[in-house]
Design an enzyme around this catalytic site. Structure first.
Site, PDB file in Angstrom:
ATOM      1  N   LYS A  55       0.830  -1.208   0.000  1.00 12.38           N
ATOM      2  CA  LYS A  55       0.000   0.000   0.000  1.00 12.38           C
ATOM      3  C   LYS A  55       0.864   1.258   0.000  1.00 12.38           C
ATOM      4  O   LYS A  55       0.563   2.229  -0.689  1.00 12.38           O
ATOM      5  CB  LYS A  55      -0.945  -0.022   1.197  1.00 12.38           C
ATOM      6  CG  LYS A  55      -2.023  -1.087   1.076  1.00 12.38           C
ATOM      7  CD  LYS A  55      -2.824  -1.218   2.361  1.00 12.38           C
ATOM      8  CE  LYS A  55      -3.854  -2.341   2.234  1.00 12.38           C
ATOM      9  NZ  LYS A  55      -4.595  -2.550   3.480  1.00 12.38           N
ATOM     10  N   HIS A 101       0.588  -7.821  17.281  1.00  9.34           N
ATOM     11  CA  HIS A 101      -0.400  -8.895  17.401  1.00  9.34           C
ATOM     12  C   HIS A 101      -1.211  -8.653  18.673  1.00  9.34           C
ATOM     13  O   HIS A 101      -0.646  -8.332  19.713  1.00  9.34           O
ATOM     14  CB  HIS A 101       0.284 -10.262  17.534  1.00  9.34           C
ATOM     15  CG  HIS A 101       1.312 -10.526  16.488  1.00  9.34           C
ATOM     16  ND1 HIS A 101       2.617 -10.117  16.627  1.00  9.34           N
ATOM     17  CD2 HIS A 101       1.230 -11.150  15.307  1.00  9.34           C
ATOM     18  CE1 HIS A 101       3.295 -10.496  15.555  1.00  9.34           C
ATOM     19  NE2 HIS A 101       2.480 -11.123  14.738  1.00  9.34           N
TER      20      HIS A 101
END
Length: 114
Positions: A55, A101
């Site tokens: 991106k 995470h």
């Protein structure tokens, strides 16, 4: 100057299901990324980081990268580092990436500076 910024988040369970197909890891991870245990958490982090880098590259006006043109490895101190194919290195960007995470998701942000 920041030329590209990318962010991605993925459910670890989605990656765990995908890993049931033995071809999945080979399709998205480079050989050096596969040179360790392929836990769903690890693969989800790599997925998110590669998506974030892609991106950022596209935001900087670069081409759409393939999975194997972006490699995310750990430095000697464990920080993620971006390695790119020669085609993408030609953009001349310095990369910063972070992987996190939490509660069943992996997220990553990538910044292309140049």
């Amino acid at each position: 100057m920041i030329r590209g910024l990318g962010l991605d988040i993925v459910e670890v369970a989605r990656i765990a299901r995908a890993l049931e197909n033995p071809k999945f890891a080979t399709r998205i991870l480079t050989p050096s990324e596969r040179d360790r245990p392929l836990t769903p958490l690890y693969v989800a982090g790599r997925w998110a980081a590669k998506e974030a880098v892609a991106k950022a590259i596209m935001a900087a006006g670069g081409p759409t990268p393939s999975w194997h043109e972006v490699t995310i490895l750990n430095s000697d101190v464990g920080a993620p580092e971006v390695q790119l194919s020669p085609r993408l290195m030609a953009l001349g960007l310095k990369w910063h990436v972070s992987i996190s995470h939490e509660r069943g998701v992996a997220a990553a942000v990538a910044v292309g500076e140049g």
